[in-house]
Design a protein around this motif. Sequence first.
Motif, PDB file in Angstrom:
ATOM      1  N   ARG A 134       0.853  -1.191  -0.060  1.00 46.67           N
ATOM      2  CA  ARG A 134       0.075   0.099  -0.065  1.00 46.67           C
ATOM      3  C   ARG A 134       0.962   1.251   0.106  1.00 46.67           C
ATOM      4  O   ARG A 134       2.158   1.187   0.482  1.00 46.67           O
ATOM      5  CB  ARG A 134      -0.687   0.002   1.096  1.00 46.67           C
ATOM      6  CG  ARG A 134      -2.079  -1.240   1.332  1.00 46.67           C
ATOM      7  CD  ARG A 134      -2.990  -0.622   0.221  1.00 46.67           C
ATOM      8  NE  ARG A 134      -4.177  -1.686   0.343  1.00 46.67           N
ATOM      9  CZ  ARG A 134      -4.403  -2.710  -0.584  1.00 46.67           C
ATOM     10  NH1 ARG A 134      -3.616  -2.918  -1.605  1.00 46.67           N
ATOM     11  NH2 ARG A 134      -5.358  -3.512  -0.486  1.00 46.67           N
ATOM     12  N   ALA A 138      -0.415   7.360   1.937  1.00 46.23           N
ATOM     13  CA  ALA A 138      -1.757   7.388   1.563  1.00 46.23           C
ATOM     14  C   ALA A 138      -2.623   6.525   2.299  1.00 46.23           C
ATOM     15  O   ALA A 138      -3.792   6.216   1.778  1.00 46.23           O
ATOM     16  CB  ALA A 138      -1.853   7.552   0.017  1.00 46.23           C
ATOM     17  N   SER A 139      -1.835   5.707   3.178  1.00 51.83           N
ATOM     18  CA  SER A 139      -2.604   4.422   3.745  1.00 51.83           C
ATOM     19  C   SER A 139      -2.615   4.654   5.218  1.00 51.83           C
ATOM     20  O   SER A 139      -1.791   5.315   5.678  1.00 51.83           O
ATOM     21  CB  SER A 139      -2.114   3.380   3.070  1.00 51.83           C
ATOM     22  OG  SER A 139      -0.799   3.166   3.626  1.00 51.83           O
ATOM     23  N   ARG A 143       0.610   5.695   7.356  1.00 52.53           N
ATOM     24  CA  ARG A 143       0.681   6.932   8.017  1.00 52.53           C
ATOM     25  C   ARG A 143       0.981   6.497   9.521  1.00 52.53           C
ATOM     26  O   ARG A 143       1.784   7.204  10.186  1.00 52.53           O
ATOM     27  CB  ARG A 143      -0.397   7.878   7.800  1.00 52.53           C
ATOM     28  CG  ARG A 143      -0.699   8.365   6.452  1.00 52.53           C
ATOM     29  CD  ARG A 143      -1.704   9.388   6.539  1.00 52.53           C
ATOM     30  NE  ARG A 143      -1.793  10.027   5.223  1.00 52.53           N
ATOM     31  CZ  ARG A 143      -2.195  11.000   4.651  1.00 52.53           C
ATOM     32  NH1 ARG A 143      -2.763  11.958   5.658  1.00 52.53           N
ATOM     33  NH2 ARG A 143      -2.156  11.673   3.463  1.00 52.53           N
ATOM     34  N   ARG A 165       6.135  10.124  -8.667  1.00 48.54           N
ATOM     35  CA  ARG A 165       4.599  10.013  -9.076  1.00 48.54           C
ATOM     36  C   ARG A 165       4.412  10.315 -10.447  1.00 48.54           C
ATOM     37  O   ARG A 165       5.431  10.596 -11.286  1.00 48.54           O
ATOM     38  CB  ARG A 165       3.918  11.296  -8.129  1.00 48.54           C
ATOM     39  CG  ARG A 165       4.530  12.601  -8.778  1.00 48.54           C
ATOM     40  CD  ARG A 165       3.737  13.846  -8.048  1.00 48.54           C
ATOM     41  NE  ARG A 165       4.575  15.118  -8.293  1.00 48.54           N
ATOM     42  CZ  ARG A 165       3.875  15.711  -9.249  1.00 48.54           C
ATOM     43  NH1 ARG A 165       2.865  15.287 -10.001  1.00 48.54           N
ATOM     44  NH2 ARG A 165       4.499  17.123  -9.527  1.00 48.54           N
ATOM     45  N   GLU A 169      -0.720  12.633 -11.024  1.00 49.45           N
ATOM     46  CA  GLU A 169      -0.894  12.245  -9.816  1.00 49.45           C
ATOM     47  C   GLU A 169      -0.465  13.733  -9.200  1.00 49.45           C
ATOM     48  O   GLU A 169       0.362  14.329  -9.224  1.00 49.45           O
ATOM     49  CB  GLU A 169      -0.101  11.016  -9.015  1.00 49.45           C
ATOM     50  CG  GLU A 169      -0.531   9.890  -9.552  1.00 49.45           C
ATOM     51  CD  GLU A 169       0.488   8.839  -8.982  1.00 49.45           C
ATOM     52  OE1 GLU A 169       0.037   7.697  -8.873  1.00 49.45           O
ATOM     53  OE2 GLU A 169       1.615   9.122  -8.681  1.00 49.45           O
ATOM     54  N   ILE A 172       1.968  15.506  -3.038  1.00 50.25           N
ATOM     55  CA  ILE A 172       1.507  15.204  -1.535  1.00 50.25           C
ATOM     56  C   ILE A 172       1.445  16.741  -0.690  1.00 50.25           C
ATOM     57  O   ILE A 172       2.258  17.359  -0.940  1.00 50.25           O
ATOM     58  CB  ILE A 172       2.321  14.269  -0.540  1.00 50.25           C
ATOM     59  CG1 ILE A 172       2.500  12.838  -1.233  1.00 50.25           C
ATOM     60  CG2 ILE A 172       2.006  14.454   0.849  1.00 50.25           C
ATOM     61  CD1 ILE A 172       3.415  11.989  -0.547  1.00 50.25           C
ATOM     62  N   LEU A 177      -0.261  16.275   5.507  1.00 51.91           N
ATOM     63  CA  LEU A 177       0.252  15.118   6.111  1.00 51.91           C
ATOM     64  C   LEU A 177       0.765  15.309   7.413  1.00 51.91           C
ATOM     65  O   LEU A 177       0.495  14.362   8.293  1.00 51.91           O
ATOM     66  CB  LEU A 177       1.262  14.558   5.090  1.00 51.91           C
ATOM     67  CG  LEU A 177       2.163  13.382   5.399  1.00 51.91           C
ATOM     68  CD1 LEU A 177       1.261  12.318   5.468  1.00 51.91           C
ATOM     69  CD2 LEU A 177       3.121  12.993   4.684  1.00 51.91           C
ATOM     70  N   SER A 192      -8.338   4.351   8.909  1.00 54.69           N
ATOM     71  CA  SER A 192      -8.304   4.761   7.444  1.00 54.69           C
ATOM     72  C   SER A 192      -9.709   3.975   6.983  1.00 54.69           C
ATOM     73  O   SER A 192      -9.866   3.036   6.860  1.00 54.69           O
ATOM     74  CB  SER A 192      -7.100   4.113   6.856  1.00 54.69           C
ATOM     75  OG  SER A 192      -7.395   4.245   5.583  1.00 54.69           O
ATOM     76  N   ARG A 195     -10.012   4.808   2.589  1.00 55.42           N
ATOM     77  CA  ARG A 195      -8.810   5.775   2.024  1.00 55.42           C
ATOM     78  C   ARG A 195      -8.363   4.932   0.771  1.00 55.42           C
ATOM     79  O   ARG A 195      -7.939   5.475  -0.390  1.00 55.42           O
ATOM     80  CB  ARG A 195      -8.022   5.893   3.024  1.00 55.42           C
ATOM     81  CG  ARG A 195      -6.755   7.065   2.546  1.00 55.42           C
ATOM     82  CD  ARG A 195      -5.629   6.917   3.572  1.00 55.42           C
ATOM     83  NE  ARG A 195      -6.040   7.512   4.954  1.00 55.42           N
ATOM     84  CZ  ARG A 195      -5.971   8.950   4.996  1.00 55.42           C
ATOM     85  NH1 ARG A 195      -5.498   9.594   4.332  1.00 55.42           N
ATOM     86  NH2 ARG A 195      -6.260   9.478   6.061  1.00 55.42           N
ATOM     87  N   VAL A 196      -8.039   3.662   0.988  1.00 53.34           N
ATOM     88  CA  VAL A 196      -7.601   2.970  -0.037  1.00 53.34           C
ATOM     89  C   VAL A 196      -8.484   2.029  -0.864  1.00 53.34           C
ATOM     90  O   VAL A 196      -8.653   1.982  -1.863  1.00 53.34           O
ATOM     91  CB  VAL A 196      -6.295   2.117   0.201  1.00 53.34           C
ATOM     92  CG1 VAL A 196      -5.701   1.133  -0.845  1.00 53.34           C
ATOM     93  CG2 VAL A 196      -5.409   2.838   0.866  1.00 53.34           C
TER      94      VAL A 196
END
Length: 257
Positions: A134, A138-139, A143, A165, A169, A172, A177, A192, A195-196
């Motif tokens: 993952r 972003a997961s 995080r 990226r 995309e 970030i 973050l 989460s 989120r994914v």
Amino acid sequence: MAEGSIKSARRVFEVLEYFDRIRAPVSLTQICNQFGYAPSSGSALLKSLVQLGYLEYDKRSRTYLPTMRIALLGSWVATDLFGGLNILRLMEDLRDATRETVVLAARSDLQVQYVHVVHSNEALQFAVAPGTLRPLAASGFGRLLLSAEKTADIEATVRRIDARRAPQEAKIDQRALMADLQAVRDQGFATSDSRVTPGVCTMGVLLPPTPFGRRFALGVGGPSARITSKSMTILGFLREAANIFDKAVKQASTTCD
């Protein structure tokens, strides 16, 4: 069977058995020197094992280490990393208590990897395979692991992720973050929700540091509505499991001293 296939299989086991003998992280250079591999061949082999979920890669030290997927090939992984604790039994107990899928996750360069998964017995479950990767930033599990790092290291990681990226995309949002990571630190856990994976919610806690500097996250995942409805109960079980883990690692450290 083709000679090339035999050679490839032999190299895989050579590397795994080498880890079992030295019981420590190793670099590409060490592997190549040990077996006389060309750097390009050694690099391709190790990257393949990382991709398959059998090794994890630490960018800072540029070393590789086996994951729990090959614990049966090297019993020292469970013993030395987890203070003699039966981590698989701990995960099974957590699955039984929460009735949800349990995940043990670790960082693998710019991603987070599910190094071991104990699936729920429910018909509707978080069905994810060991070795799944993952995005780190972003997961939920990513995080959670990032929250244990220093600001300068996080910023360096963000720059590396942005550099790789795809053109379409978005970069970030570093400020957002950092705020998210501080919230994770303050509350002591991460969630989460979709989120994914849409409709899937995960909750996790960061486990105490282990030998060799590796950090793991332990969490639970399942349908969003089900996880949300019993989130505080799940959090209690996660914290209890983390305390058991902490005591085992500390006891092992005291014994070694």
